[in-house]
Design a protein around this motif. Sequence first.
Motif, short mmCIF file in Angstrom:
data_model
loop_
_atom_site.label_atom_id
_atom_site.label_comp_id
_atom_site.label_asym_id
_atom_site.label_seq_id
_atom_site.Cartn_x
_atom_site.Cartn_y
_atom_site.Cartn_z
N CYS A 142 0.87 -1.18 0.00
CA CYS A 142 0.00 0.00 0.00
C CYS A 142 0.90 1.23 0.00
O CYS A 142 1.45 1.62 1.04
CB CYS A 142 -0.94 -0.01 1.22
N ALA A 143 1.07 1.82 -1.16
CA ALA A 143 1.98 2.96 -1.31
C ALA A 143 1.57 4.16 -0.45
O ALA A 143 2.45 4.81 0.16
CB ALA A 143 2.07 3.37 -2.79
N PRO A 144 0.28 4.52 -0.34
CA PRO A 144 -0.08 5.68 0.51
C PRO A 144 0.30 5.48 1.97
O PRO A 144 0.78 6.43 2.62
CB PRO A 144 -1.61 5.77 0.35
N ILE A 145 0.12 4.28 2.52
CA ILE A 145 0.50 4.03 3.91
C ILE A 145 2.02 4.12 4.06
O ILE A 145 2.53 4.66 5.05
CB ILE A 145 -0.03 2.66 4.38
N LYS A 146 2.75 3.61 3.08
CA LYS A 146 4.21 3.69 3.14
C LYS A 146 4.67 5.14 3.13
O LYS A 146 5.57 5.52 3.89
CB LYS A 146 4.80 2.92 1.95
#
Length: 433
Positions: free
Chosen positions: A278-282
Amino acid sequence: EMEGEELPTIRKLDQATVNRIAAGEVIHRPANALKELLENSIDAGSTNVSVMAKSGGLKLLQVTDNGHGIKKEDLGIAVERFTTSKLKTYDDLTSINTFGFRGEALASMSHVAHLSLTTMTAGSPCAYKAHYCDSALVPAKEGDSADPRACAGVKGTIVTIEDLFYNVPSRRKALKNPTDEYNKIVEVVSRYALRFSQVGFTCKRAGENTADVRTRPKSKTIDNIRNIHGAAVARELLEVTSESPSLKVKLDGFVSNANYGVKRMVLILFINDRLVDCAPIKRCLEAVYAPLLPKGQHPFVYLSLNFPPQQLDVNVHPTKQEVRFLDEEQVIDFVQEVVEEKLLGANASRTFFTQSLLPGMERAGEEDEADDNLSKKASQPFNPSKLIRTTAATEAGQMEAFVMRLPPTTDKAQSRVNSKRKHGEPAGGMISA
Protein backbone atom coordinates in the motif's frame (compact mmCIF):
# COMPACT_ATOMS: atom_id res chain seq x y z
CA GLU A 1 -6.50 2.84 -45.16
CA MET A 2 -4.17 0.60 -47.12
CA GLU A 3 -5.68 -0.85 -50.28
CA GLY A 4 -5.16 -4.42 -51.35
CA GLU A 5 -4.66 -5.75 -47.83
CA GLU A 6 -7.20 -7.81 -45.98
CA LEU A 7 -8.31 -6.68 -42.55
CA PRO A 8 -7.11 -8.97 -39.74
CA THR A 9 -9.68 -11.49 -38.64
CA ILE A 10 -10.63 -11.77 -34.99
CA ARG A 11 -10.10 -15.32 -33.84
CA LYS A 12 -10.91 -17.12 -30.64
CA LEU A 13 -7.78 -18.35 -28.90
CA ASP A 14 -7.52 -22.02 -28.10
CA GLN A 15 -7.96 -22.97 -24.46
CA ALA A 16 -4.30 -23.93 -23.88
CA THR A 17 -3.12 -20.47 -24.99
CA VAL A 18 -5.75 -18.75 -22.85
CA ASN A 19 -4.75 -20.76 -19.78
CA ARG A 20 -1.06 -20.10 -20.27
CA ILE A 21 -1.62 -16.34 -20.64
CA ALA A 22 -3.80 -16.32 -17.51
CA ALA A 23 -1.19 -18.31 -15.62
CA GLY A 24 1.46 -15.71 -16.47
CA GLU A 25 -0.68 -13.04 -14.78
CA VAL A 26 -1.05 -14.99 -11.52
CA ILE A 27 2.41 -16.61 -11.27
CA HIS A 28 5.14 -14.08 -12.00
CA ARG A 29 7.95 -15.89 -10.17
CA PRO A 30 8.42 -18.71 -7.63
CA ALA A 31 7.68 -16.39 -4.71
CA ASN A 32 4.18 -15.73 -6.14
CA ALA A 33 3.47 -19.44 -6.34
CA LEU A 34 4.74 -19.89 -2.78
CA LYS A 35 2.48 -17.11 -1.48
CA GLU A 36 -0.57 -18.87 -2.93
CA LEU A 37 0.49 -22.23 -1.49
CA LEU A 38 1.16 -20.79 1.98
CA GLU A 39 -2.28 -19.19 2.01
CA ASN A 40 -3.87 -22.51 1.02
CA SER A 41 -2.04 -24.22 3.88
CA ILE A 42 -3.18 -21.61 6.41
CA ASP A 43 -6.77 -21.84 5.09
CA ALA A 44 -6.55 -25.60 5.70
CA GLY A 45 -5.89 -25.03 9.41
CA SER A 46 -2.23 -26.05 9.38
CA THR A 47 -0.04 -25.60 12.45
CA ASN A 48 3.22 -26.55 10.70
CA VAL A 49 4.24 -25.52 7.19
CA SER A 50 7.55 -26.55 5.61
CA VAL A 51 9.00 -25.06 2.41
CA MET A 52 11.83 -26.58 0.37
CA ALA A 53 13.31 -25.01 -2.77
CA LYS A 54 15.92 -25.98 -5.33
CA SER A 55 17.53 -23.48 -7.72
CA GLY A 56 15.47 -20.66 -6.27
CA GLY A 57 12.22 -22.59 -6.70
CA LEU A 58 12.64 -22.97 -10.47
CA LYS A 59 13.72 -26.62 -10.38
CA LEU A 60 11.67 -27.57 -7.33
CA LEU A 61 9.29 -25.86 -4.91
CA GLN A 62 7.65 -28.06 -2.31
CA VAL A 63 5.22 -27.01 0.44
CA THR A 64 4.24 -29.52 3.13
CA ASP A 65 1.52 -28.84 5.72
CA ASN A 66 -0.49 -30.71 8.33
CA GLY A 67 -3.88 -29.23 7.41
CA HIS A 68 -7.15 -31.08 6.82
CA GLY A 69 -6.12 -32.30 3.35
CA ILE A 70 -8.20 -32.84 0.18
CA LYS A 71 -10.76 -35.58 -0.33
CA LYS A 72 -9.86 -38.25 -2.88
CA GLU A 73 -13.01 -37.57 -4.91
CA ASP A 74 -12.08 -33.86 -5.16
CA LEU A 75 -8.62 -34.48 -6.60
CA GLY A 76 -10.03 -34.76 -10.12
CA ILE A 77 -11.24 -31.14 -10.23
CA ALA A 78 -9.03 -29.58 -7.54
CA VAL A 79 -6.66 -28.10 -10.13
CA GLU A 80 -9.24 -26.92 -12.69
CA ARG A 81 -9.74 -23.17 -13.07
CA PHE A 82 -12.46 -21.55 -10.95
CA THR A 83 -12.95 -24.57 -8.70
CA THR A 84 -12.90 -23.66 -5.00
CA SER A 85 -14.34 -24.76 -1.68
CA LYS A 86 -14.43 -21.21 -0.33
CA LEU A 87 -16.98 -19.48 -2.53
CA LYS A 88 -20.40 -20.37 -3.97
CA THR A 89 -21.85 -17.13 -5.34
CA TYR A 90 -20.44 -13.72 -6.14
CA ASP A 91 -22.22 -12.24 -3.14
CA ASP A 92 -20.11 -14.44 -0.89
CA LEU A 93 -17.10 -12.36 -1.96
CA THR A 94 -18.32 -9.45 0.19
CA SER A 95 -17.98 -11.55 3.34
CA ILE A 96 -14.99 -13.72 2.38
CA ASN A 97 -12.75 -14.63 5.34
CA THR A 98 -10.34 -16.97 3.56
CA PHE A 99 -7.32 -16.18 1.37
CA GLY A 100 -8.40 -18.14 -1.67
CA PHE A 101 -11.62 -17.53 -3.57
CA ARG A 102 -10.94 -17.70 -7.31
CA GLY A 103 -9.59 -21.21 -7.70
CA GLU A 104 -6.86 -20.03 -10.09
CA ALA A 105 -3.60 -20.64 -8.23
CA LEU A 106 -3.18 -24.41 -8.63
CA ALA A 107 -4.62 -24.26 -12.15
CA SER A 108 -2.10 -21.57 -13.13
CA MET A 109 0.78 -23.62 -11.72
CA SER A 110 -0.29 -26.71 -13.67
CA HIS A 111 -0.09 -24.72 -16.94
CA VAL A 112 3.50 -23.53 -16.44
CA ALA A 113 5.03 -26.35 -14.35
CA HIS A 114 4.80 -30.04 -13.49
CA LEU A 115 2.47 -30.23 -10.50
CA SER A 116 1.77 -33.07 -8.11
CA LEU A 117 -0.36 -33.34 -4.96
CA THR A 118 -0.02 -35.84 -2.13
CA THR A 119 -2.83 -35.51 0.38
CA MET A 120 -4.52 -37.36 3.23
CA THR A 121 -7.61 -36.49 5.25
CA ALA A 122 -8.23 -37.42 8.88
CA GLY A 123 -10.67 -40.27 8.07
CA SER A 124 -8.72 -41.74 5.13
CA PRO A 125 -6.85 -45.07 5.53
CA CYS A 126 -3.99 -43.87 3.31
CA ALA A 127 -2.73 -40.91 1.32
CA TYR A 128 -3.29 -40.36 -2.41
CA LYS A 129 -0.92 -38.87 -4.96
CA ALA A 130 -1.99 -37.21 -8.21
CA HIS A 131 -0.06 -35.61 -11.09
CA TYR A 132 -1.39 -32.72 -13.17
CA CYS A 133 -0.69 -30.96 -16.44
CA ASP A 134 -2.86 -28.20 -17.92
CA SER A 135 -5.44 -28.55 -15.12
CA ALA A 136 -6.02 -32.25 -15.85
CA LEU A 137 -4.91 -35.46 -14.19
CA VAL A 138 -2.05 -37.18 -16.01
CA PRO A 139 -0.27 -40.49 -15.36
CA ALA A 140 3.04 -40.43 -13.50
CA LYS A 141 4.54 -42.64 -16.24
CA GLU A 142 3.41 -43.44 -19.76
CA GLY A 143 1.00 -46.32 -19.80
CA ASP A 144 -0.11 -45.88 -16.18
CA SER A 145 -3.55 -44.75 -15.09
CA ALA A 146 -4.09 -41.03 -14.50
CA ASP A 147 -6.26 -41.68 -11.43
CA PRO A 148 -4.82 -40.74 -8.03
CA ARG A 149 -2.91 -43.70 -6.60
CA ALA A 150 -2.71 -44.76 -2.96
CA CYS A 151 0.56 -44.23 -1.09
CA ALA A 152 1.92 -43.86 2.42
CA GLY A 153 1.53 -40.50 4.07
CA VAL A 154 0.36 -38.43 7.04
CA LYS A 155 -2.57 -36.04 7.44
CA GLY A 156 -2.05 -32.94 5.38
CA THR A 157 -0.99 -32.00 1.88
CA ILE A 158 2.31 -31.91 -0.04
CA VAL A 159 2.29 -29.69 -3.14
CA THR A 160 5.29 -30.18 -5.44
CA ILE A 161 6.07 -27.83 -8.34
CA GLU A 162 8.87 -28.87 -10.69
CA ASP A 163 10.46 -27.09 -13.67
CA LEU A 164 8.56 -23.83 -13.28
CA PHE A 165 8.12 -21.98 -16.61
CA TYR A 166 9.56 -24.91 -18.58
CA ASN A 167 7.18 -24.01 -21.43
CA VAL A 168 7.64 -20.21 -21.15
CA PRO A 169 11.31 -19.74 -22.16
CA SER A 170 11.20 -15.93 -22.07
CA ARG A 171 9.97 -15.91 -18.47
CA ARG A 172 12.48 -18.57 -17.46
CA LYS A 173 15.38 -16.57 -18.94
CA ALA A 174 14.25 -13.43 -17.11
CA LEU A 175 14.57 -15.29 -13.79
CA LYS A 176 18.21 -16.18 -14.30
CA ASN A 177 19.50 -15.65 -10.74
CA PRO A 178 18.40 -18.51 -8.46
CA THR A 179 19.89 -16.81 -5.38
CA ASP A 180 17.68 -13.75 -5.82
CA GLU A 181 14.61 -15.95 -6.28
CA TYR A 182 15.42 -17.94 -3.15
CA ASN A 183 15.88 -14.73 -1.15
CA LYS A 184 12.40 -13.65 -2.23
CA ILE A 185 11.04 -17.03 -1.11
CA VAL A 186 12.68 -16.59 2.31
CA GLU A 187 11.21 -13.07 2.52
CA VAL A 188 7.67 -14.33 1.87
CA VAL A 189 7.97 -17.10 4.48
CA SER A 190 9.46 -14.66 7.00
CA ARG A 191 6.60 -12.20 6.61
CA TYR A 192 3.88 -14.80 7.00
CA ALA A 193 5.73 -16.13 10.07
CA LEU A 194 5.26 -12.73 11.74
CA ARG A 195 1.53 -12.49 11.12
CA PHE A 196 0.72 -16.13 11.79
CA SER A 197 2.88 -16.73 14.83
CA GLN A 198 0.55 -19.59 15.88
CA VAL A 199 1.86 -21.55 12.86
CA GLY A 200 5.37 -22.99 12.74
CA PHE A 201 7.24 -22.20 9.50
CA THR A 202 10.38 -23.77 8.07
CA CYS A 203 12.19 -22.77 4.87
CA LYS A 204 15.36 -24.37 3.53
CA ARG A 205 17.22 -25.26 0.35
CA ALA A 206 16.88 -28.81 -0.98
CA GLY A 207 19.65 -31.06 0.29
CA GLU A 208 20.61 -28.85 3.23
CA ASN A 209 20.07 -29.72 6.88
CA THR A 210 19.97 -26.19 8.28
CA ALA A 211 16.90 -24.04 7.69
CA ASP A 212 17.10 -20.36 6.74
CA VAL A 213 13.80 -19.69 8.54
CA ARG A 214 12.52 -21.73 11.46
CA THR A 215 9.78 -20.60 13.84
CA ARG A 216 7.88 -22.51 16.49
CA PRO A 217 4.10 -22.96 16.57
CA LYS A 218 2.24 -20.84 19.15
CA SER A 219 5.09 -18.35 19.45
CA LYS A 220 4.82 -14.58 19.90
CA THR A 221 5.23 -12.05 17.10
CA ILE A 222 8.07 -10.21 18.88
CA ASP A 223 9.91 -13.53 19.35
CA ASN A 224 9.63 -14.27 15.64
CA ILE A 225 10.90 -10.77 14.79
CA ARG A 226 13.90 -11.39 17.05
CA ASN A 227 14.43 -14.81 15.46
CA ILE A 228 14.20 -13.62 11.84
CA HIS A 229 15.37 -9.99 11.85
CA GLY A 230 17.73 -10.05 14.83
CA ALA A 231 17.87 -8.79 18.43
CA ALA A 232 19.14 -5.35 17.33
CA VAL A 233 15.75 -4.67 15.74
CA ALA A 234 13.62 -6.37 18.38
CA ARG A 235 14.95 -4.34 21.32
CA GLU A 236 14.22 -1.04 19.54
CA LEU A 237 10.58 -1.85 18.70
CA LEU A 238 7.47 -0.23 20.17
CA GLU A 239 4.17 -2.09 20.21
CA VAL A 240 1.20 -0.23 18.76
CA THR A 241 -2.45 -1.20 19.26
CA SER A 242 -5.46 0.98 18.55
CA GLU A 243 -9.02 0.87 17.30
CA SER A 244 -11.29 3.37 15.57
CA PRO A 245 -15.02 2.63 16.08
CA SER A 246 -16.02 5.27 13.52
CA LEU A 247 -13.80 3.78 10.78
CA LYS A 248 -14.37 0.19 12.02
CA VAL A 249 -10.67 -0.58 11.83
CA LYS A 250 -8.30 -2.26 14.29
CA LEU A 251 -4.55 -1.72 14.17
CA ASP A 252 -1.76 -3.63 15.85
CA GLY A 253 1.92 -4.12 15.17
CA PHE A 254 5.45 -3.03 16.03
CA VAL A 255 7.34 0.08 14.90
CA SER A 256 11.00 1.00 15.47
CA ASN A 257 11.86 3.95 17.69
CA ALA A 258 14.09 6.93 16.88
CA ASN A 259 17.25 5.04 17.86
CA TYR A 260 16.98 2.56 14.99
CA GLY A 261 17.48 3.15 11.28
CA VAL A 262 18.31 1.16 8.13
CA LYS A 263 19.19 2.14 4.58
CA ARG A 264 15.88 0.88 3.14
CA MET A 265 12.51 1.00 4.83
CA VAL A 266 11.16 -2.38 5.94
CA LEU A 267 7.34 -2.29 5.79
CA ILE A 268 5.46 -5.52 6.45
CA LEU A 269 1.77 -4.77 6.00
CA PHE A 270 -1.17 -7.13 6.40
CA ILE A 271 -4.75 -6.09 5.72
CA ASN A 272 -7.29 -8.64 6.95
CA ASP A 273 -4.41 -11.11 7.23
CA ARG A 274 -3.42 -10.60 3.57
CA LEU A 275 0.17 -9.61 2.78
CA VAL A 276 -0.26 -6.54 0.57
CA ASP A 277 1.50 -3.42 -0.67
CA CYS A 278 0.00 0.00 0.00
CA ALA A 279 1.98 2.96 -1.31
CA PRO A 280 -0.08 5.68 0.51
CA ILE A 281 0.50 4.03 3.91
CA LYS A 282 4.21 3.69 3.14
CA ARG A 283 4.45 7.38 2.21
CA CYS A 284 2.64 8.49 5.37
CA LEU A 285 4.99 6.42 7.56
CA GLU A 286 8.04 7.87 5.79
CA ALA A 287 6.66 11.35 6.55
CA VAL A 288 6.25 10.45 10.25
CA TYR A 289 9.86 9.26 10.60
CA ALA A 290 11.52 11.91 8.39
CA PRO A 291 12.03 14.49 11.20
CA LEU A 292 13.12 11.82 13.71
CA LEU A 293 15.76 9.85 11.80
CA PRO A 294 19.03 11.07 10.23
CA LYS A 295 19.08 11.59 6.49
CA GLY A 296 19.28 8.28 4.62
CA GLN A 297 17.91 6.27 7.57
CA HIS A 298 14.54 4.49 7.46
CA PRO A 299 12.39 2.58 9.96
CA PHE A 300 11.24 -1.01 10.47
CA VAL A 301 7.44 -1.25 10.56
CA TYR A 302 5.17 -4.25 10.95
CA LEU A 303 1.44 -3.41 10.86
CA SER A 304 -1.76 -5.42 10.70
CA LEU A 305 -5.07 -3.73 9.84
CA ASN A 306 -8.41 -5.45 10.22
CA PHE A 307 -11.65 -4.27 8.61
CA PRO A 308 -15.10 -5.83 8.36
CA PRO A 309 -15.09 -7.90 5.12
CA GLN A 310 -17.82 -5.66 3.66
CA GLN A 311 -15.41 -2.67 3.65
CA LEU A 312 -12.74 -4.49 1.66
CA ASP A 313 -12.42 -5.34 -2.02
CA VAL A 314 -9.87 -8.13 -2.38
CA ASN A 315 -10.49 -8.85 -6.07
CA VAL A 316 -8.53 -5.96 -7.60
CA HIS A 317 -5.20 -7.60 -8.50
CA PRO A 318 -4.34 -10.89 -10.23
CA THR A 319 -1.86 -11.82 -7.48
CA LYS A 320 -3.97 -10.22 -4.70
CA GLN A 321 -1.01 -7.96 -3.98
CA GLU A 322 -3.28 -4.96 -3.53
CA VAL A 323 -6.66 -4.43 -1.91
CA ARG A 324 -9.10 -1.51 -1.78
CA PHE A 325 -10.87 -0.37 1.38
CA LEU A 326 -13.44 2.30 2.23
CA ASP A 327 -12.44 5.70 3.66
CA GLU A 328 -8.84 5.23 2.55
CA GLU A 329 -7.70 8.79 3.41
CA GLN A 330 -9.25 8.72 6.89
CA VAL A 331 -7.70 5.30 7.59
CA ILE A 332 -4.24 6.53 6.53
CA ASP A 333 -4.61 9.59 8.79
CA PHE A 334 -5.60 7.26 11.64
CA VAL A 335 -2.48 5.12 11.09
CA GLN A 336 -0.28 8.22 10.99
CA GLU A 337 -1.75 9.62 14.24
CA VAL A 338 -1.33 6.31 16.10
CA VAL A 339 2.33 5.90 15.07
CA GLU A 340 3.17 9.57 15.75
CA GLU A 341 1.60 9.40 19.21
CA LYS A 342 3.56 6.26 20.05
CA LEU A 343 6.87 7.75 18.91
CA LEU A 344 6.34 11.00 20.83
CA GLY A 345 5.48 9.06 23.98
CA ALA A 346 8.65 7.00 23.61
CA ASN A 347 10.81 10.15 23.44
CA ALA A 348 9.51 11.29 26.86
CA SER A 349 11.10 8.27 28.53
CA ARG A 350 14.26 7.01 26.86
CA THR A 351 15.98 3.83 28.03
CA PHE A 352 19.77 3.75 28.14
CA PHE A 353 21.82 0.58 28.44
CA THR A 354 24.75 0.54 30.91
CA GLN A 355 27.70 -1.81 31.21
CA SER A 356 29.42 -2.94 34.42
CA LEU A 357 33.08 -1.90 34.84
CA LEU A 358 35.49 -4.83 35.10
CA PRO A 359 37.81 -4.93 38.17
CA GLY A 360 41.08 -3.08 37.60
CA MET A 361 39.73 -0.97 34.73
CA GLU A 362 39.97 2.83 34.99
CA ARG A 363 36.89 4.96 34.64
CA ALA A 364 36.55 7.37 31.73
CA GLY A 365 37.16 10.40 34.02
CA GLU A 366 40.33 8.89 35.47
CA GLU A 367 41.72 8.22 32.00
CA ASP A 368 41.11 11.84 31.00
CA GLU A 369 42.88 13.05 34.19
CA ALA A 370 45.90 10.82 33.46
CA ASP A 371 46.11 12.21 29.92
CA ASP A 372 46.05 15.77 31.29
CA ASN A 373 48.94 15.01 33.66
CA LEU A 374 51.02 13.59 30.81
CA SER A 375 50.41 16.63 28.65
CA LYS A 376 51.44 18.94 31.52
CA LYS A 377 54.71 17.02 32.03
CA ALA A 378 55.44 17.15 28.32
CA SER A 379 55.10 20.95 28.29
CA GLN A 380 57.62 21.46 31.19
CA PRO A 381 61.35 22.36 30.42
CA PHE A 382 63.78 19.44 30.55
CA ASN A 383 67.51 18.99 31.31
CA PRO A 384 69.55 17.60 28.35
CA SER A 385 71.77 15.65 30.76
CA LYS A 386 68.78 13.54 31.71
CA LEU A 387 68.23 12.37 28.14
CA ILE A 388 69.49 9.07 26.81
CA ARG A 389 70.30 7.92 23.32
CA THR A 390 70.98 4.80 21.31
CA THR A 391 73.38 4.53 18.41
CA ALA A 392 74.17 2.00 15.74
CA ALA A 393 77.61 1.43 17.30
CA THR A 394 76.18 -0.10 20.47
CA GLU A 395 74.55 -3.46 20.88
CA ALA A 396 70.91 -3.75 20.01
CA GLY A 397 68.82 -2.36 22.86
CA GLN A 398 71.85 -1.00 24.81
CA MET A 399 71.48 2.57 26.11
CA GLU A 400 74.05 5.13 27.35
CA ALA A 401 73.98 8.54 28.94
CA PHE A 402 74.02 11.53 26.59
CA VAL A 403 77.24 12.95 28.12
CA MET A 404 79.30 9.78 27.62
CA ARG A 405 81.38 8.96 24.60
CA LEU A 406 81.98 5.67 22.90
CA PRO A 407 85.47 4.16 23.33
CA PRO A 408 87.91 5.48 20.72
CA THR A 409 88.53 3.16 17.84
CA THR A 410 91.88 4.58 16.52
CA ASP A 411 95.28 5.33 18.04
CA LYS A 412 95.07 9.03 17.16
CA ALA A 413 91.69 9.37 18.87
CA GLN A 414 93.06 7.50 21.91
CA SER A 415 96.00 9.91 22.27
CA ARG A 416 93.67 12.91 22.15
CA VAL A 417 91.51 11.44 24.88
CA ASN A 418 94.55 10.78 27.07
CA SER A 419 95.77 14.38 26.53
CA LYS A 420 92.46 15.82 27.64
CA ARG A 421 92.37 13.65 30.71
CA LYS A 422 95.87 14.93 31.73
CA HIS A 423 94.62 18.51 31.59
CA GLY A 424 91.48 17.64 33.58
CA GLU A 425 89.07 18.10 30.70
CA PRO A 426 86.18 15.62 30.34
CA ALA A 427 87.06 12.95 27.84
CA GLY A 428 83.46 12.72 26.77
CA GLY A 429 83.36 16.30 25.44
CA MET A 430 83.33 17.23 21.75
CA ILE A 431 86.74 16.75 20.15
CA SER A 432 87.84 19.25 17.53
CA ALA A 433 89.08 17.87 14.26
